[in-house]
Design a protein around this motif. Structure first.
Motif, PDB file in Angstrom:
ATOM      1  N   UNK A 133      68.168  53.233  35.988  1.00  0.00           N
ATOM      2  CA  UNK A 133      67.268  52.425  36.794  1.00  0.00           C
ATOM      3  C   UNK A 133      65.913  53.120  36.907  1.00  0.00           C
ATOM      4  N   UNK A 134      64.879  52.308  37.102  1.00  0.00           N
ATOM      5  CA  UNK A 134      63.538  52.853  37.287  1.00  0.00           C
ATOM      6  C   UNK A 134      63.223  53.054  38.759  1.00  0.00           C
ATOM      7  N   UNK A 135      61.933  53.142  39.075  1.00  0.00           N
ATOM      8  CA  UNK A 135      61.491  53.336  40.441  1.00  0.00           C
ATOM      9  C   UNK A 135      61.965  52.215  41.351  1.00  0.00           C
ATOM     10  N   UNK A 136      62.298  52.581  42.593  1.00  0.00           N
ATOM     11  CA  UNK A 136      62.769  51.595  43.547  1.00  0.00           C
ATOM     12  C   UNK A 136      64.162  51.092  43.255  1.00  0.00           C
ATOM     13  N   UNK A 137      64.921  51.836  42.439  1.00  0.00           N
ATOM     14  CA  UNK A 137      66.291  51.445  42.062  1.00  0.00           C
ATOM     15  C   UNK A 137      66.325  50.081  41.395  1.00  0.00           C
ATOM     16  N   UNK A 138      65.280  49.784  40.598  1.00  0.00           N
ATOM     17  CA  UNK A 138      65.149  48.506  39.912  1.00  0.00           C
ATOM     18  C   UNK A 138      65.459  48.661  38.430  1.00  0.00           C
ATOM     19  N   UNK A 139      65.793  47.545  37.790  1.00  0.00           N
ATOM     20  CA  UNK A 139      65.968  47.535  36.343  1.00  0.00           C
ATOM     21  C   UNK A 139      64.676  47.984  35.660  1.00  0.00           C
ATOM     22  N   UNK A 140      64.813  48.869  34.685  1.00  0.00           N
ATOM     23  CA  UNK A 140      63.697  49.244  33.817  1.00  0.00           C
ATOM     24  C   UNK A 140      63.838  48.417  32.540  1.00  0.00           C
TER      25      UNK A 140
END
Length: 370
Positions: A133-140
């Motif tokens: 995951x990327x920043x903010x626990x979001x999908x990259x």
């Protein structure tokens, strides 16, 4: 085949090494079960009445759940063959992976995400490719697109992401699909779609006619927002021939007549049910805001749960919740997912979460306060 001494038959080594799916722990009579993202409300009386009237237990159900498929096809402006019903959306997910992936193939997904994704790849004999995951626990999604190779057969996008909570935006998803080869299946897992309040969130069924691209399949479920987790019924909308491939791998007659009847009754009572969903979403937002005020740095919450990024302290903190009568879902080394349950659970969650957050070391990503 494995020769593991504790298994009396020859089992595929990768399956023998695979831990079974771990369900959220059950709760005793005095505890709140906040571990499985269940709807805290009981089914509506009208739904229960329909279930009681469905008494033909000596007969097999309709193998394709025709009435439910017809109802959903009408709703989404697609043909009946563009709708597939399964025993929960995860069963359809398994069917799609079995249909597309085999030895030497790859299944790409974000991680951490739904814990079933890795073992679906293993059971199919494929290689699991998890993209952090990327920043903010979001999908990259850029990294996920770059992870696609000639061996990739399917990609899973989970929005809102379980267990961390953030959504993928519609613009992000559209741009991502443009980068995916047209012969690679994109599975949009929207198990928590009804709880989403973010206006820019992806909605795979926002337009009549279903997904715009034939290589996209959208998954939804009646388990969460509609409160039918115990009956196991979910659905997919996509290209009929792609869904035919899923149907070919399905266990016959796995959707019961009671599940179909309850789903139909729930659709008829949808306005009242969605009022409950809005109440849960409001409770979620209050809980998330209070957790941030208490010192937690938590990602955007768009499902019916919140995520505490507790890292190495996860199991210790989970024990503190359990001692207080709160059964939560720990993911060792990563964090704790807490379902939004009964109103009476909220203050208890906040009390324990506030008591443990200062045990995180300064600079910990889960802690807002220095």
């Amino acid at each position: 085949m494995t020769d593991a001494p504790d298994i009396p038959v020859r089992v595929r080594p990768e399956v023998a090494a695979l831990p079974p799916y771990k369900q959220g722990r059950q709760a005793g009579a005095e505890a709140f079960k906040l571990s499985s993202n269940e709807n805290p409300f009981d089914p509506l009386p009208g739904v229960l009445e329909r279930l009681r009237a469905a008494t033909a237990l000596n007969r097999y159900p309709d193998a394709s759940a025709t009435r439910l498929r017809e109802r959903l096809a009408e709703r989404f402006g697609v043909g009946v063959d563009a709708v597939h019903i399964g025993a929960g959306s995860v069963s359809i997910l398994a069917q799609l992976v079995q249909a597309t992936c085999g030895p030497g193939d790859e299944l790409v997904y974000a991680w951490r995400s739904f814990e079933a994704y890795p073992w679906l790849a293993v059971v199919a004999g494929a290689t699991a490719v998890h993209v952090p995951l990327g920043g903010g626990a979001r999908h990259d999604l850029d990294a996920m697109a770059e992870a696609i190779t000639e061996r990739t057969r399917a990609v899973i996008v989970c929005s809102p992401n379980n267990p961390t909570g953030p959504i993928v935006t519609q613009a992000e998803f559209d741009a991502f699909v443009e980068r995916v080869p047209s012969d690679v299946l994109v599975i949009l897992d929207e198990a928590y779609a009804e709880f989403v309040t973010a206006p820019d969130a992806v909605n795979g069924l926002r337009e009549p006619g279903g997904p715009r691209r034939p290589n996209v399949v959208v998954l939804r479920t009646f388990s969460k927002a509609y409160g039918l987790a115990g009956l196991r019924v979910g659905y997919a909308v996509g290209h009929p021939r792609v869904l035919d491939a899923a149907r070919s791998t399905a266990i016959p007659l796995s959707v019961t007549a009671h599940a179909e009847e309850a789903a139909l009754a729930s659709l008829e009572a949808e306005a009242e049910l969605l009022e409950r969903v809005r109440e849960i979403a409001g409770r979620r937002d209050r809980l998330a805001a209070a957790l941030r005020d208490a010192g937690w740095s938590i990602p955007d919450a768009q499902g019916n749960f919140v995520w505490l990024p507790s890292g190495d302290e996860t199991l210790t903190f989970a024990s503190a919740f359990e001692e207080a009568g709160l059964i939560v879902r720990p993911f060792a080394g990563d964090g704790i997912r807490i379902s939004v349950g009964e109103e009476g659970s909220v203050d208890k969650v906040l009390r324990i979460a506030t008591s443990v957050v200062m045990d995180l070391p300064e600079g910990h990503p889960g802690r807002r306060l220095a």
